[in-house]
Design an enzyme around this catalytic site. Structure first.
Site, PDB file in Angstrom:
ATOM      1  CD  GLU A  43       8.184  66.105  56.757  1.00 42.44           C
ATOM      2  OE1 GLU A  43       8.049  65.336  57.699  1.00 42.44           O
ATOM      3  OE2 GLU A  43       7.281  66.865  56.361  1.00 42.44           O
ATOM      4  CD  GLU A  65       5.486  65.304  52.272  1.00 42.61           C
ATOM      5  OE1 GLU A  65       4.835  65.490  53.320  1.00 42.61           O
ATOM      6  OE2 GLU A  65       6.399  64.476  52.178  1.00 42.61           O
TER       7      GLU A  65
HETATM    8  C1  BGP Z   1       5.100  64.534  56.254  1.00 46.00           C
HETATM    9  C2  BGP Z   1       5.671  63.291  55.677  1.00 46.00           C
HETATM   10  C3  BGP Z   1       4.732  62.480  54.881  1.00 46.00           C
HETATM   11  C4  BGP Z   1       3.273  62.635  55.221  1.00 46.00           C
HETATM   12  C5  BGP Z   1       2.852  63.997  55.674  1.00 46.00           C
HETATM   13  C6  BGP Z   1       1.476  64.097  56.287  1.00 46.00           C
HETATM   14  O1  BGP Z   1       5.650  64.746  57.503  1.00 46.00           O
HETATM   15  O2  BGP Z   1       6.791  63.540  54.873  1.00 46.00           O
HETATM   16  O3  BGP Z   1       5.247  61.190  54.835  1.00 46.00           O
HETATM   17  O4  BGP Z   1       2.674  61.585  55.783  1.00 46.00           O
HETATM   18  O5  BGP Z   1       3.757  64.563  56.550  1.00 46.00           O
HETATM   19  O6  BGP Z   1       1.485  63.662  57.619  1.00 46.00           O
HETATM   20  P1  BGP Z   1       0.452  62.660  58.202  1.00 46.00           P
HETATM   21  O7  BGP Z   1       0.429  61.497  57.294  1.00 46.00           O
HETATM   22  O8  BGP Z   1       0.953  62.320  59.528  1.00 46.00           O
HETATM   23  O9  BGP Z   1      -0.828  63.387  58.247  1.00 46.00           O
END
Ligand code: BGP
Length: 490
Positions: A201, A382
């Site tokens: 990201e 993701e």
């Molecule tokens: C993305 C990241 C992850 C992950 C995901 C979910 O932004 O790359 O590391 O955590 O989001 O977000 P969250 O854990 O805040 O729900």
């Protein structure tokens, strides 16, 4: 045209949210090790000590981080809980966790390497052999189970020494440290790892993890981003030379944004906001800053400082595929304050318990848009639904809501591949095994198809329990997505 036989199905994790073992095996501390837990009401904070010994904390939430005050040094404060220290302890559960992933039929696992496990301060000449040995056994185990490693070289967690001493990515010195680190990974793991992501990201990394203790204003941020572009391009070029079969991506947070109305001012603002994200993909995929960069930067009061040769470096290290995260979408109007994955809510969409809009059609839209724009293969690295799963009295976990979310998004992806003829290499669901939330630091916000018995403060047996979605995802993989044409619960 159906789903390709070579399609990669699996899950994704990040070291600081999953691995733990923060002070074991010669690992040095990373930026996230100073980040407290939090929740929806109380944002996570980075704790620090001032030269006079007083302690304080700064909001670390990645949409809206606060700068650390001048002279502050990150430190641990008694009584605080730091989720990355233990995370869900993959460090001691890796064999079991990989077997569970393989049990679902996964043929890829995306994970990040903890930079400070390999170079504890980032500045050493020689790597930490114990750290390399840890990942070598993980990779061997994946291979034994027929799984392809997809490695994120840098997923937010800088060795804290680089953040403190050099202000992280604000300094060009960090580029050299990154390239040395990447080269070490290519030398050791290049023969068994084909897919690499240079950054996670990259359009969303902000604050302490990007600029260290430096004030994280727009000027510092975009300068740091320029240094990340150089680091990524140098790693890609080197990686291609050292591993001719390797394929490189960098990962973007995509939150498809719609104009809030058809009012021309809203639509124009929408176009400007899309460029906030395309700034990253355009530069790294096409190998040159886009023409609109000057306007974008000047509206933020940023003057980019470059050195001779920078443009050539960026041109020589372009990406082979585009990797992205997609969780939700948002809308934008002329009046919106926009931040990478923020924007305004969409009245047509339902939301998760954490207020994230659910929009599978947005995924189809994004994938077509990216494919049209770049003509490169895509990789969804993701996607998933954070929810507060409950273990029932009989020990089972019914996460039908997650099955529905995943079904609808995977069906959208399948349509993109089969109907829109977009090339997509694979799909790695976020989490797969529950892990610590990045934005809130909670365990309660779970993404996995496998439950981990642990609460927000790290209490619990760490036992892994497959949820209802485990068997469902296994069936999706087994049929290479064919079952997605049926209804979610059929
Ligand atoms: C993305 C990241 C992850 C992950 C995901 C979910 O932004 O790359 O590391 O955590 O989001 O977000 P969250 O854990 O805040 O729900």
């Amino acid at each position: 045209m159906g789903m390709p036989d070579t399609f990669l199905w699996g899950g994704a994790t990040a070291a600081f949210q999953f691995e733990g073992g923060w002070d074991e095996g010669g690992r040095g501390p990373s930026t996230h090790d100073f980040e407290t837990d939090g929740n929806q009401e109380h944002p996570r904070r980075v704790t620090y000590r001032m030269p006079d010994g007083t302690v304080g904390s700064a909001r670390s939430h990645f949409f809206n981080p606060e700068s650390l005050p001048d002279g502050a040094e990150p430190c641990l404060v008694e009584g605080e809980y730091y989720p990355s220290h233990k995370a869900v302890d993959f460090y001691h559960h890796w064999r079991e966790d990989i077997a569970l992933m393989a049990g679902m039929g996964c043929n890829v696992y995306r994970f990040s390497i903890s930079w400070s496990r390999i170079f504890p301060t980032g500045d050493e000449d020689e790597p930490n052999e114990e750290g390399l040995a840890f990942y070598a056994q993980v990779i061997d185990c994946l291979k034994e189970h027929g799984m392809e490693p997809l490695i994120t070289i840098h997923h937010d967690d800088l060795p804290v020494a680089l953040a403190v001493k050099y202000d992280g990515w604000s300094s060009r010195h960090t580029i050299d440290c990154y390239v040395k680190y990447a080269k070490t990974l290519f030398e050791r793991f290049g023969s068994s790892c084909r897919y690499w992501l240079t950054f996670n990201e990259i359009n969303a990394v902000r604050g302490f993890c990007a600029c260290g203790t430096h004030k994280c204003d727009n000027q510092t941020h975009y300068q740091a981003v320029h240094n990340m572009f150089l680091a990524s391009a140098r790693a890609v070029k080197l990686g291609h030379e050292m591993m001719p079969k390797a394929q490189f991506g960098a990962m973007y947070a995509l939150s498809e944004i719609y104009p809030a109305t058809c009012k021309p001012e809203d639509v124009f603002r929408h176009m400007q906001c899309r460029r906030e994200s395309f700034y990253f993909t355009d530069t790294m995929v096409r190998g040159t800053y886009p023409a609109y960069a000057e306007d974008l930067l000047s509206r933020r009061g940023v003057t980019l400082h470059t050195e001779p040769g920078d443009a050539e470096i960026i041109a020589q290290g372009t990406l082979d595929f585009i990797a992205f995260s997609y969780y939700r979408s948002c809308t934008v109007s002329a009046a919106s304050k926009f931040n990478v994955v923020g924007g305004d809510p969409n009245p047509y969409l339902p939301t998760t318990s954490w207020g994230w809009p659910i929009d599978p059609t947005g995924l189809r839209y994004c994938m077509n848009e990216l494919s049209d724009r770049y003509g490169k293969p895509l990789f969804i690295v993701e996607n998933g639904m954070g929810a507060a799963d409950k273990v029932r009295d009989d020990g089972t976990i019914d996460d039908s809501y997650r099955i529905e979310y995943l079904h609808d998004h995977l069906k959208a992806m399948k349509d993109v591949i089969e109907i829109d003829h977009v090339t997509c290499l694979g799909y790695t669901m976020w989490g797969l095994i529950d892990l610590v939330s990045l934005s809130t630091g909670e365990m309660k916000k779970r993404y996995g198809t496998i439950y981990v018995d642990m609460d927000d403060k790290g209490n619990g047996s760490l036992k892994r329990i497959p949820k209802k979605s485990y068997g469902w995802y296994r069936h999706v993989i087994e049929t290479n997505g064919a079952c997605l044409d049926e209804k979610a619960h059929a």
